[in-house]
Scaffold this motif. Structure first.
Motif, PDB file in Angstrom:
ATOM      1  N   ARG A 126       0.800  -1.221   0.000  1.00 55.79           N
ATOM      2  CA  ARG A 126       0.000   0.000   0.000  1.00 55.79           C
ATOM      3  C   ARG A 126       0.835   1.273   0.000  1.00 55.79           C
ATOM      4  NH1 ARG A 126      -0.586   2.140   5.101  1.00 55.79           N
ATOM      5  NH2 ARG A 126       0.226   0.896   6.838  1.00 55.79           N
ATOM      6  N   LEU A 127       1.953   1.295   0.734  1.00 58.47           N
ATOM      7  CA  LEU A 127       2.762   2.516   0.792  1.00 58.47           C
ATOM      8  C   LEU A 127       3.376   2.838  -0.568  1.00 58.47           C
ATOM      9  CD1 LEU A 127       4.583   2.078   4.239  1.00 58.47           C
ATOM     10  CD2 LEU A 127       2.570   3.468   3.703  1.00 58.47           C
ATOM     11  N   LYS A 128       3.895   1.822  -1.219  1.00 56.52           N
ATOM     12  CA  LYS A 128       4.488   2.028  -2.547  1.00 56.52           C
ATOM     13  C   LYS A 128       3.406   2.386  -3.559  1.00 56.52           C
ATOM     14  CE  LYS A 128       5.923  -1.561  -4.902  1.00 56.52           C
ATOM     15  NZ  LYS A 128       6.774  -2.692  -5.354  1.00 56.52           N
ATOM     16  N   ALA A 129       2.282   1.683  -3.504  1.00 50.86           N
ATOM     17  CA  ALA A 129       1.208   1.912  -4.470  1.00 50.86           C
ATOM     18  C   ALA A 129       0.687   3.345  -4.389  1.00 50.86           C
ATOM     19  CB  ALA A 129       0.072   0.919  -4.231  1.00 50.86           C
ATOM     20  N   GLU A 130       0.434   3.818  -3.170  1.00 50.30           N
ATOM     21  CA  GLU A 130      -0.072   5.187  -3.037  1.00 50.30           C
ATOM     22  C   GLU A 130       0.977   6.199  -3.472  1.00 50.30           C
ATOM     23  OE1 GLU A 130      -1.986   8.370   0.162  1.00 50.30           O
ATOM     24  OE2 GLU A 130      -1.087   6.496   0.904  1.00 50.30           O
ATOM     25  N   ALA A 131       2.223   5.971  -3.097  1.00 51.66           N
ATOM     26  CA  ALA A 131       3.286   6.924  -3.425  1.00 51.66           C
ATOM     27  C   ALA A 131       3.477   7.055  -4.931  1.00 51.66           C
ATOM     28  CB  ALA A 131       4.599   6.490  -2.758  1.00 51.66           C
ATOM     29  N   VAL A 132       3.519   5.938  -5.619  1.00 56.98           N
ATOM     30  CA  VAL A 132       3.804   6.002  -7.054  1.00 56.98           C
ATOM     31  C   VAL A 132       2.605   6.524  -7.842  1.00 56.98           C
ATOM     32  CG1 VAL A 132       3.140   3.625  -7.685  1.00 56.98           C
ATOM     33  CG2 VAL A 132       4.981   4.789  -8.927  1.00 56.98           C
ATOM     34  N   LEU A 133       1.395   6.172  -7.427  1.00 56.85           N
ATOM     35  CA  LEU A 133       0.210   6.681  -8.122  1.00 56.85           C
ATOM     36  C   LEU A 133       0.049   8.182  -7.883  1.00 56.85           C
ATOM     37  CD1 LEU A 133      -2.490   3.874  -7.708  1.00 56.85           C
ATOM     38  CD2 LEU A 133      -0.976   4.341  -9.642  1.00 56.85           C
ATOM     39  N   ARG A 134       0.284   8.624  -6.656  1.00 55.47           N
ATOM     40  CA  ARG A 134       0.225  10.067  -6.385  1.00 55.47           C
ATOM     41  C   ARG A 134       1.299  10.808  -7.186  1.00 55.47           C
ATOM     42  NH1 ARG A 134      -3.034  12.317  -2.805  1.00 55.47           N
ATOM     43  NH2 ARG A 134      -4.102  11.028  -1.226  1.00 55.47           N
ATOM     44  N   PHE A 135       2.467  10.219  -7.272  1.00 57.41           N
ATOM     45  CA  PHE A 135       3.548  10.863  -8.029  1.00 57.41           C
ATOM     46  C   PHE A 135       3.153  11.057  -9.488  1.00 57.41           C
ATOM     47  CE2 PHE A 135       7.316  10.964 -10.647  1.00 57.41           C
ATOM     48  CZ  PHE A 135       8.159  11.835  -9.968  1.00 57.41           C
ATOM     49  N   MET A 136       2.572  10.029 -10.086  1.00 60.35           N
ATOM     50  CA  MET A 136       2.200  10.113 -11.491  1.00 60.35           C
ATOM     51  C   MET A 136       1.037  11.082 -11.709  1.00 60.35           C
ATOM     52  SD  MET A 136       2.698   6.131 -12.706  1.00 60.35           S
ATOM     53  CE  MET A 136       2.681   6.516 -14.464  1.00 60.35           C
ATOM     54  N   LEU A 137       0.087  11.089 -10.787  1.00 61.93           N
ATOM     55  CA  LEU A 137      -1.045  12.004 -10.896  1.00 61.93           C
ATOM     56  C   LEU A 137      -0.624  13.455 -10.653  1.00 61.93           C
ATOM     57  CD1 LEU A 137      -3.674   9.860  -8.980  1.00 61.93           C
ATOM     58  CD2 LEU A 137      -3.921  10.623 -11.358  1.00 61.93           C
TER      59      LEU A 137
END
Length: 286
Positions: A126-137
């Motif tokens: 979850r930590l990686k998933a949220e971080a990378v999706l927020r980064f791309m958005l």
């Protein structure tokens, strides 16, 4: 000179010129397909009709965007052969450029973005998933740019990230507070000593790993339509324009070399225009 020999020289020249591995792969694949279709003949023997026949075959079962990619690749190859291999003229110059229907890029609506990010809280990574999706958005970064990031490329104190884009062009993008906080949580929870910003099973994350994250998050969020990585880039551009951002700044953020490429986002939300018109009512005062 045979087409195959010219292709070998072309690939060597473009590799030496710093083209990305993905671009080189595209050049190699598409031009090889043309040679397989036409035969490995002399450069001078290729006619405009040969190219048109090939593109007609490609058109069946492929999108207009794919057809344009084939055209542009063959154009780059034969133009290079004209400059470097003594080809009298490029046969591509004598054929029509494929026409692409003008349509607005798809994007995720606000409720879909919120659902996507909430879904990451239920994922194993979850930590990686949220971080990378927020980064791309938050940045509109391409998938290939994200997986190449190192920790040193991201400056959390100043809220910036350094991206290496197409043709090795570097640009600086900015991060919002929620993205910074998500990356801080993710990095704080990492036990590895990898230098990559976003890690995978054996070092840096691969594009396939990114793709798996967005698909899993979309499925858990109950989003029915297809969610893919470039959709996040479109979503960033949509939010930038709707939020009042200008197209030239968007071009720089996205790393487009031409403003024409970015212009597709200029009229991205007719519904937003309708809402603004209804609020302003420019002629109702008369």
């Amino acid at each position: 000179m045979l087409l195959s020999a010219a292709l070998g020289k072309f690939i060597t020249a473009k590799t030496a010129g710093g083209r990305s591995p993905r671009t080189i792969e595209k050049y190699q694949d598409i031009t090889t397909r043309f040679i397989a279709s036409r035969g490995d003949v002399e450069l001078e023997d290729v006619t405009p009709e040969d190219l048109e026949d090939f593109l007609c075959k490609i058109r069946e079962g492929h999108s207009p965007d794919t057809l344009l990619t084939y055209y542009q690749t063959l154009q780059a190859f034969f133009n290079w052969c004209h400059r470097r291999c003594g080809l009298a003229a490029s046969p591509v110059d004598a054929i029509d450029k494929p026409r692409i229907p003008k349509r607005l890029p798809p994007f995720l609506h606000d409720d879909e973005v919120r659902a996507l990010l909430l879904a990451t809280h239920r994922m194993v990574n979850r930590l990686k998933a949220e971080a990378v999706l927020r980064f791309m958005l938050d940045t509109g970064a391409r998938a290939g740019e994200v997986v190449r990031l190192t920790r040193e490329d991201i400056d959390l104190q100043n809220g910036t990230a350094r991206l290496l884009g197409k043709d090795q062009r570097e640009r600086l993008v900015h991060l919002g507070q929620k993205t910074i906080a998500a990356i801080e949580r993710y990095w704080a929870g990492r036990l590895d000593d990898y230098t990559c910003a976003f890690h995978g099973y054996e070092g840096k994350m691969k594009v396939a790993g990114l793709r798996s994250i967005i698909r899993r998050a979309a499925s858990m969020a109950g989003i029915k339509r297809r969610c893919y990585l470039h959709l996040l880039r479109h979503t960033f551009a949509h939010n930038w324009i709707v939020g009042g951002g200008d197209v030239e700044s968007l071009r720089r953020i996205l790393g487009h070399s031409s403003l024409n490429t970015t212009q597709i986002y200029a009229g991205i939300d007719q519904e937003d225009i309708h809402r603004k018109h209804a609020a302003i009512k420019p002629a109702d005062k008369f």
